[in-house]
Design an enzyme around this catalytic site. Sequence first.
Site, PDB file in Angstrom:
ATOM      1  N   GLU A 132      19.542   4.067 -32.155  1.00 11.81           N
ATOM      2  CA  GLU A 132      20.878   4.450 -31.666  1.00 11.81           C
ATOM      3  C   GLU A 132      20.908   5.945 -31.363  1.00 11.81           C
ATOM      4  OE1 GLU A 132      23.991   2.974 -34.268  1.00 11.81           O
ATOM      5  OE2 GLU A 132      22.905   1.112 -34.638  1.00 11.81           O
ATOM      6  N   GLU A 155      22.894  -1.060 -42.445  1.00 10.39           N
ATOM      7  CA  GLU A 155      23.539  -0.099 -43.349  1.00 10.39           C
ATOM      8  C   GLU A 155      23.853  -0.637 -44.748  1.00 10.39           C
ATOM      9  OE1 GLU A 155      26.964   1.285 -41.185  1.00 10.39           O
ATOM     10  OE2 GLU A 155      25.762   2.139 -39.573  1.00 10.39           O
TER      11      GLU A 155
HETATM   12  C1  XIL Z   1      29.827   1.890 -32.792  1.00  7.29           C
HETATM   13  C2  XIL Z   1      30.225   1.652 -31.332  1.00  7.29           C
HETATM   14  O1  XIL Z   1      29.476   2.517 -30.525  1.00  7.29           O
HETATM   15  C3  XIL Z   1      31.698   1.883 -31.138  1.00  7.29           C
HETATM   16  O2  XIL Z   1      32.091   1.501 -29.822  1.00  7.29           O
HETATM   17  C4  XIL Z   1      32.505   1.102 -32.166  1.00  7.29           C
HETATM   18  O3  XIL Z   1      33.868   1.427 -32.036  1.00  7.29           O
HETATM   19  C5  XIL Z   1      32.036   1.399 -33.574  1.00  7.29           C
HETATM   20  O4  XIL Z   1      30.632   1.133 -33.664  1.00  7.29           O
HETATM   21  N1  XIL Z   1      26.155   2.409 -36.271  1.00  7.29           N
HETATM   22  C6  XIL Z   1      26.004   1.176 -35.680  1.00  7.29           C
HETATM   23  C7  XIL Z   1      26.724   0.892 -34.419  1.00  7.29           C
HETATM   24  O5  XIL Z   1      25.172   0.383 -36.130  1.00  7.29           O
HETATM   25  O6  XIL Z   1      27.052  -0.466 -34.290  1.00  7.29           O
HETATM   26  C8  XIL Z   1      27.961   1.745 -34.256  1.00  7.29           C
HETATM   27  O7  XIL Z   1      28.500   1.502 -32.971  1.00  7.29           O
HETATM   28  C9  XIL Z   1      27.628   3.205 -34.473  1.00  7.29           C
HETATM   29  C10 XIL Z   1      27.071   3.430 -35.861  1.00  7.29           C
END
Ligand code: XIL
Length: 365
Positions: free
Chosen positions: A257, A152
């Site tokens: 994701e 990001e």
């Molecule tokens: C999220 C997790 O799922 C949560 O448990 C945590 O509280 C916050 O992060 N983008 C990413 C991930 O790259 O690492 C994030 O994961 C969601 C958004």
Amino acid sequence: MIRNFLLSLLCAATATASAQHLRDVLGGDVLMGVALNQWQTSGQDARTTAIVREHFNCLTPENVMKSGPLQPAEGVFDFQAADDVVAYAEANGLQVIGHCLVWHSQAPSWFFTDGTGKPVSAEVLRERIQKHISTVVGRYRGRIHGWDVVNEAIEDDGSFRRSPLYNILGEDFIELAFRAAHEADPDAELYYNDYSMALPRKREAVCRLVRRLKERGVRIDAVGMQSHLSLTHPDLHEYETTMDSLAATGVKVMVTELDVSVLPSPWGFNGAEVSQSFEYKKAMNPYTEGLPDSVQARFEERYLDLFRIYARHRQDLSRITFWGLTDEQSWLNGFPIKGRTDYPLLWNRDYRAKPVVGRIIESFR
Ligand code: XIL
């Protein structure tokens, strides 16, 4: 052109002839992954393990390999949970994706500042990044399939995110991180990962970044499209265009994701910047008693549309990872509004596969 088309038909036929598990539907070259939390990878959740072994061949730890948990104080590393993940994956035949080395979120508070809370110099930050990466990547050398090196770094408008990383080092932090990761494990794949990748200006900026890294001789194997989606966002044509554009830069594309929220999104919000939050209102949490059939049907169609796109791009894709296994576990129950009941994943709260799992498998048989 015609040859490629025939080849892709042939691949599709051979890859799918025996699909009975999600991991087979796109063929052996596309890993099928799932993000698991610490409880799940502690090995005490037998129901999760049984499903994961049946349908997946790849694992991303949801939180424990982020810099905050790994290096809570400068020079003090806590590898216990991350070690458990790697051992769990090896015991269950799963590749591990390291997530993530350099990110402005879930970083320890000391990382960007000195003892008085002021931003550190470029030299100090460079050393900290270098040390974090060489220690973490070095520890798991040879056991991690690929690392999300930078997460990001680009805003939705295509500009560099004004994070402490960028404010102190400019865009150089990206190259620095990739080079450090490559040095620590020359065989690991290296990735850039970001959300809202269907947005044209973000897409173009990420493609520019990839080209620049490649021109400078930096190893980058793939770009991850996080794919935190909803029933209406993004436009799938734009999403598919991003796959084409990324592939044209010479890297593989990964869906890293994946989840599909069925809940209303706060006005104008479709991103995944984890620090954002909105006030809870009952109207924003409509399905606490279960999901109406009509919404369930839209949810299924959305996943089937996505898998049609993935099938068309199977040559460009190297992985699809769901951001969680069961709805109960999904981070979307708490993001971007706390305390909601979402249904974004493929397994129900009682560990039953949703009908769409069978439909995806069936459509590739
Ligand atoms: C999220 C997790 O799922 C949560 O448990 C945590 O509280 C916050 O992060 N983008 C990413 C991930 O790259 O690492 C994030 O994961 C969601 C958004």
